[in-house]
Motif scaffolding. Structure first.
Motif, PDB file in Angstrom:
ATOM      1  N   ILE A   2       0.859  -1.199   0.000  1.00  0.00           N
ATOM      2  CA  ILE A   2       0.000   0.000   0.000  1.00  0.00           C
ATOM      3  C   ILE A   2       0.891   1.244   0.000  1.00  0.00           C
ATOM      4  CG2 ILE A   2      -1.695   1.302   1.336  1.00  0.00           C
ATOM      5  CD1 ILE A   2      -2.824  -1.246   0.107  1.00  0.00           C
ATOM      6  N   VAL A   6       0.993   4.309  -2.770  1.00  0.00           N
ATOM      7  CA  VAL A   6       0.773   5.703  -2.362  1.00  0.00           C
ATOM      8  C   VAL A   6       2.008   6.536  -2.704  1.00  0.00           C
ATOM      9  CG1 VAL A   6       0.385   7.206  -0.367  1.00  0.00           C
ATOM     10  CG2 VAL A   6      -0.896   5.077  -0.578  1.00  0.00           C
ATOM     11  N   HIS A   7       3.164   5.941  -2.484  1.00  0.00           N
ATOM     12  CA  HIS A   7       4.425   6.617  -2.765  1.00  0.00           C
ATOM     13  C   HIS A   7       4.548   6.984  -4.247  1.00  0.00           C
ATOM     14  CE1 HIS A   7       7.953   7.742  -0.606  1.00  0.00           C
ATOM     15  NE2 HIS A   7       8.725   7.418  -1.631  1.00  0.00           N
ATOM     16  N   PHE A   9       2.255   7.819  -6.224  1.00  0.00           N
ATOM     17  CA  PHE A   9       1.443   8.995  -6.546  1.00  0.00           C
ATOM     18  C   PHE A   9       1.965  10.273  -5.885  1.00  0.00           C
ATOM     19  CE2 PHE A   9      -1.517   5.646  -7.728  1.00  0.00           C
ATOM     20  CZ  PHE A   9      -1.993   6.153  -8.929  1.00  0.00           C
ATOM     21  N   GLY A  10       2.865  10.105  -4.895  1.00  0.00           N
ATOM     22  CA  GLY A  10       3.322  11.293  -4.181  1.00  0.00           C
ATOM     23  C   GLY A  10       4.710  11.764  -4.599  1.00  0.00           C
ATOM     24  N   ASP A  11       5.621  10.829  -4.802  1.00  0.00           N
ATOM     25  CA  ASP A  11       7.024  11.194  -5.003  1.00  0.00           C
ATOM     26  C   ASP A  11       7.226  11.903  -6.353  1.00  0.00           C
ATOM     27  OD1 ASP A  11       9.779  11.317  -5.047  1.00  0.00           O
ATOM     28  OD2 ASP A  11       9.945   9.474  -3.853  1.00  0.00           O
ATOM     29  N   LEU A  22      -1.270   8.575 -17.135  1.00  0.00           N
ATOM     30  CA  LEU A  22      -2.533   9.277 -17.352  1.00  0.00           C
ATOM     31  C   LEU A  22      -2.875   9.319 -18.847  1.00  0.00           C
ATOM     32  CD1 LEU A  22      -4.934  10.931 -16.241  1.00  0.00           C
ATOM     33  CD2 LEU A  22      -3.548  12.983 -16.530  1.00  0.00           C
ATOM     34  N   VAL A  25      -4.027   5.952 -20.003  1.00  0.00           N
ATOM     35  CA  VAL A  25      -5.400   5.686 -19.538  1.00  0.00           C
ATOM     36  C   VAL A  25      -6.400   6.461 -20.385  1.00  0.00           C
ATOM     37  CG1 VAL A  25      -7.014   6.037 -17.625  1.00  0.00           C
ATOM     38  CG2 VAL A  25      -4.753   5.086 -17.178  1.00  0.00           C
ATOM     39  N   LEU A  26      -6.092   7.752 -20.650  1.00  0.00           N
ATOM     40  CA  LEU A  26      -7.019   8.578 -21.435  1.00  0.00           C
ATOM     41  C   LEU A  26      -7.244   7.976 -22.823  1.00  0.00           C
ATOM     42  CD1 LEU A  26      -5.778  12.193 -20.565  1.00  0.00           C
ATOM     43  CD2 LEU A  26      -7.833  11.064 -19.742  1.00  0.00           C
ATOM     44  N   VAL A  29      -9.229   4.679 -22.634  1.00  0.00           N
ATOM     45  CA  VAL A  29     -10.646   4.882 -22.332  1.00  0.00           C
ATOM     46  C   VAL A  29     -11.397   5.338 -23.584  1.00  0.00           C
ATOM     47  CG1 VAL A  29     -12.202   6.478 -21.127  1.00  0.00           C
ATOM     48  CG2 VAL A  29     -10.448   5.276 -19.856  1.00  0.00           C
ATOM     49  N   PHE A  57     -14.249  16.671 -19.712  1.00  0.00           N
ATOM     50  CA  PHE A  57     -13.156  17.661 -19.705  1.00  0.00           C
ATOM     51  C   PHE A  57     -13.736  19.078 -19.639  1.00  0.00           C
ATOM     52  CE2 PHE A  57     -10.093  20.451 -21.825  1.00  0.00           C
ATOM     53  CZ  PHE A  57      -8.975  20.198 -21.049  1.00  0.00           C
ATOM     54  N   CYS A  60     -15.158  19.940 -16.210  1.00  0.00           N
ATOM     55  CA  CYS A  60     -14.102  20.238 -15.243  1.00  0.00           C
ATOM     56  C   CYS A  60     -13.624  21.680 -15.406  1.00  0.00           C
ATOM     57  CB  CYS A  60     -12.961  19.250 -15.441  1.00  0.00           C
ATOM     58  SG  CYS A  60     -11.548  19.570 -14.426  1.00  0.00           S
TER      59      CYS A  60
ATOM     60  N   TYR B 334       1.362  12.098   2.852  1.00  0.00           N
ATOM     61  CA  TYR B 334       1.336  10.703   2.385  1.00  0.00           C
ATOM     62  C   TYR B 334       2.551   9.922   2.876  1.00  0.00           C
ATOM     63  CZ  TYR B 334       5.026  11.385  -1.090  1.00  0.00           C
ATOM     64  OH  TYR B 334       6.240  11.613  -1.699  1.00  0.00           O
ATOM     65  N   SER B 387     -18.647  15.199 -12.391  1.00  0.00           N
ATOM     66  CA  SER B 387     -17.280  15.588 -12.707  1.00  0.00           C
ATOM     67  C   SER B 387     -16.703  16.422 -11.563  1.00  0.00           C
ATOM     68  CB  SER B 387     -17.289  16.380 -14.027  1.00  0.00           C
ATOM     69  OG  SER B 387     -16.126  17.143 -14.138  1.00  0.00           O
ATOM     70  N   PHE B 403      -0.664  15.120  -0.736  1.00  0.00           N
ATOM     71  CA  PHE B 403       0.471  15.220  -1.664  1.00  0.00           C
ATOM     72  C   PHE B 403       0.887  16.694  -1.766  1.00  0.00           C
ATOM     73  CE2 PHE B 403      -2.164  11.537  -2.941  1.00  0.00           C
ATOM     74  CZ  PHE B 403      -1.243  10.528  -2.707  1.00  0.00           C
ATOM     75  N   PHE B 466     -11.123  12.286 -17.912  1.00  0.00           N
ATOM     76  CA  PHE B 466     -10.915  13.584 -18.560  1.00  0.00           C
ATOM     77  C   PHE B 466     -11.100  14.736 -17.575  1.00  0.00           C
ATOM     78  CE2 PHE B 466     -10.649  11.069 -22.267  1.00  0.00           C
ATOM     79  CZ  PHE B 466      -9.861  11.805 -23.120  1.00  0.00           C
ATOM     80  N   THR B 467     -11.834  14.482 -16.501  1.00  0.00           N
ATOM     81  CA  THR B 467     -11.855  15.455 -15.406  1.00  0.00           C
ATOM     82  C   THR B 467     -10.457  15.527 -14.784  1.00  0.00           C
ATOM     83  OG1 THR B 467     -14.161  14.986 -14.932  1.00  0.00           O
ATOM     84  CG2 THR B 467     -12.903  15.997 -13.167  1.00  0.00           C
TER      85      THR B 467
END
Lengths: 84, 591
Positions: A2, A6-7, A9-11, A22, A25-26, A29, A57, A60, B334, B387, B403, B466-467
């Protein structure tokens, strides 16, 4: 385990990896949205692949821009001691 | 044999026993009572229980059907999670208040008549207020009073509505106030609707929530996030299904919470704005009023209680360990709190409706019900809110809290009981997402909705990812600012200042001048007029009285001289008198 996730996503040293992940993934999808089987729905966008990617998008961006405009120009955001 | 035990009663009796127990026994008790309540709900079968007459009114303590059961399930399970999370707290009154709060919320859920509902409703308001006061900080106390002020007003409206409804219909049974077409009206209808909307935190009646919840104790906020707004959703489903205006109010709620969450710097206030936003979906479902929509509202309330509890537990754990509550003071946590981050993120994925998490199988039911009702604008606006939900709860809050910029703090993980409570909630968030059938079986109407279709999964992921892309691109403009946001509580907070100014300035000035005027002018006038009347009394009234008395004495003396004592004189007077009478009669009267 774990802690390692988490690391990741942070470091800051993983920043490029995160960016790449990312993008992957985009792209995945959106491709999946084009490949997926669709039933004919109630609205025109139900048959339109990629619609929700654009909509997500745009939502957002609109939320951030409109809210900050209301907060600043609409004088909703005030100093922390406003009520004191 | 007892056929039915009210789980609310278990909590109320349980609350009375808490102060008598010490250390380990108390901890066991705090976990045992919610478990007994869960068991009581699990063994319950639909029906009417505990009906009796009270001053010619028929009361029903336990109306059990599928709708009350689904809320009772989640209330008792959340009570267990909340009690586990607050197990380390030594402040006895807080535990008592939390128990009474849960007990009264269950009282509302099983209420079969309006009186039981009203009493439970009021107990809920006061018990929950204590969880705010228990912070023992000045701003919490102030917020607590404002919270009570608003809820007492709502309670009075509800009371008025119930009395009018009782007079109009002659019945106090708790049930729908609308006809089959979702129509209804009149003063009673509006008063009751208004009081329910207040508890559901529908703007502009939302500020009590976002003002007070972040001021509550770390553990108190977990209970608060679960019960008040969701009992409001429950009573709305019962009484106002299909009321058209609720659809638009719900959409406004969903977006209102999202907009304010962008501006917010206090981590728990941001989450509180997302309660408003999420309850918006449930209110939309009630407004649509179809079986699918009401199923959506009920299931979303169920899922929401668990994931929102988890999010409040995560933010609470950070506040508990760091003492900080503003996003501008946090960052980089974190490193020392990975488990807290992990569990919080499960709640964040659940509220954002990621596939395999609870929100995915419940929120989508409300949106699908809106689509089924051919409401395109509602579908689009609710998707914008979705979103926004991921943007704040899943991206902004964790980014700036855990973070982002390193604040230098290295707090350890929270106590084990807190982590365990979060773990149970996280398991449920995933459990509901993976096995939606378990929740769907509890819902009031049969479920035909299938959440896991290819198109639904890709469209949800498209919106969410996409968000995330938008968040990454606009990250800098989301930086939290050291500000507070004005909400509708401005009216009564500034209104109270105006009232205090009015009391201290014009009213005090008027009162001071009036007493001065009375001391100087009026009192002197009164003294003068008293002197004049004394003189009048002595010289005129006394003189008249004395004169009359003297004259009477004088006449008496004269008359006395006429009394000779000789009988012939008296006979002569009588004859003379008789003659005078005859003369008068003859010459006067007959003429």
């Amino acid at each position: 385990m774990i802690a390692k996730i988490v690391h990741f996503f942070g470091d800051t040293k993983f920043a490029n990896w995160r960016r790449r992940a990312l993008v992957i993934v985009l792209v995945t999808v959106v491709i999946a949205d084009f490949l997926v089987e669709r039933d004919h729905g109630e609205f025109f966008w139900d048959d339109l692949s990629g619609w929700w990617a654009g909509f997500g998008f745009l939502s957002c961006v609109v939320i951030i821009v409109v809210s900050k405009a209301i907060g600043h120009q609409g004088r909703i955001m005030r100093d922390e001691d406003y009520y004191d | 044999m007892i056929e039915w035990i009210h789980p609310g009663l278990l909590f109320v009796v349980g609350a009375l026993i808490i102060p008598l127990l010490k250390s380990q026994w108390r901890k066991i008790w705090l976990l045992l009572v919610p478990l007994l309540a869960v068991a009581s709900v699990a063994t319950m079968s639909p029906g009417d229980y505990g009906s009796f007459e009270f001053v010619n009114v028929h009361l029903l303590v336990g109306k059990v059907d599928k709708l009350s059961l689904v809320f009772a399930w989640v209330f008792t399970v959340m009570a267990f999670i909340g009690c586990l999370y607050s197990l380390h707290v030594r402040d006895t009154p807080q535990h008592v208040a939390a128990f009474l709060y849960v007990g009264s919320a269950l009282g509302v859920v099983f209420a079969g008549d309006w009186f039981i509902l009203l009493v439970s409703w009021e107990v809920m308001a006061f018990a929950s207020a204590y969880l705010i006061f228990a912070s023992h900080q000045e701003q919490a106390t102030r917020a607590g009073y404002r919270y009570l002020l608003v809820h007492v007003t709502g309670g009075v409206m509800l009371f008025g509505g119930i009395v009018l409804h009782g007079i109009e219909t002659g019945s106090f049974f708790f049930g729908p106030l609308v006809d089959e077409a979702g129509k209804g009206g009149g003063l009673a209808f509006n008063l009751i609707l208004l009081s329910f909307l207040l508890n559901a935190a529908v703007p502009p009646l939302n500020a009590w929530l976002t003002d007070a919840y972040p001021e509550a104790t770390v553990t108190g906020a977990v209970f608060l996030s679960a019960f008040t707004t969701k009992t409001a959703v429950y009573v709305l489903i019962r009484t106002f299904p299909g009321t058209e205006i609720l659809i638009w109010l719900g959409v406004i709620m969903a977006l209102y919470g999202v907009i304010y969450a962008v501006l917010e710097n206090d981590c728990r206030r941001l989450l509180a704005y997302h309660i408003v936003s999420q309850v918006g979906y449930m209110v939309v479902g009630v407004g649509i009023g179809t079986e699918m929509a009401l199923n959506g509202s009920s299931s979303h309330a169920f899922a929401h209680i668990i994931y929102k509890g988890l999010l409040f537990m995560g933010a609470g754990a950070v506040i508990h360990m760091t003492g900080c509550r503003k996003l501008t003071e946090m960052g980089g946590l974190y490193r020392s709190m990975p488990w807290t981050v992990f569990l919080y993120m499960i709640g964040a994925f659940a509220i954002s409706a990621f596939p395999l998490f609870s929100g995915f199988v419940t929120k989508s039911m409300v949106i699908a019900a809106a689509a089924g009702d051919n409401r395109a604008i509602i579908v689009l606006l609710l998707t914008v809110a979705s979103s926004g939900t991921f943007l704040h709860t899943g991206l902004k809050l964790p980014y700036y809290m855990f973070f982002g910029k390193d604040c230098g703090l290295r707090p350890p993980e929270p106590p084990l009981n807190m982590l365990l409570a979060m773990g149970i909630a996280a398991t449920l968030c995933i459990g509901i997402g993976v096995f939606p059938g378990l929740l769907y079986n509890l819902l009031p109407h049969p479920v035909e909705f299938i959440p896991y279709t290819g198109a639904h999964i890709t469209s949800s992921l498209s919106i969410l990812m996409f968000t995330a892309a938008g968040f990454v691109l606009l990250l800098r403009s989301l930086d939290p600012e050291k500000t507070i946001s004005l909400d509708t509580d401005w009216f009564y907070r500034k209104g109270a200042l105006l009232f205090m100014w009015f009391a201290q300035k014009p009213v005090t000035w008027w009162e001071k001048n009036l007493s001065e005027l009375s001391d100087t002018v009026i009192l002197r006038m009164l003294h003068g007029s008293a002197k004049i009347s004394l003189r009048f009394d002595i010289s005129v009234i006394d003189a008249v009285v004395n004169g009359v008395a003297r004259t009477a004495l004088m006449c008496g003396a004269k008359v006395r001289q006429l009394q000779t004592g000789v009988v012939s004189h008296y006979a002569m007077y009588m004859v003379a008198g008789l003659l005078v009478c005859i003369a008068l009669y003859t010459f006067g009267w007959l003429r």
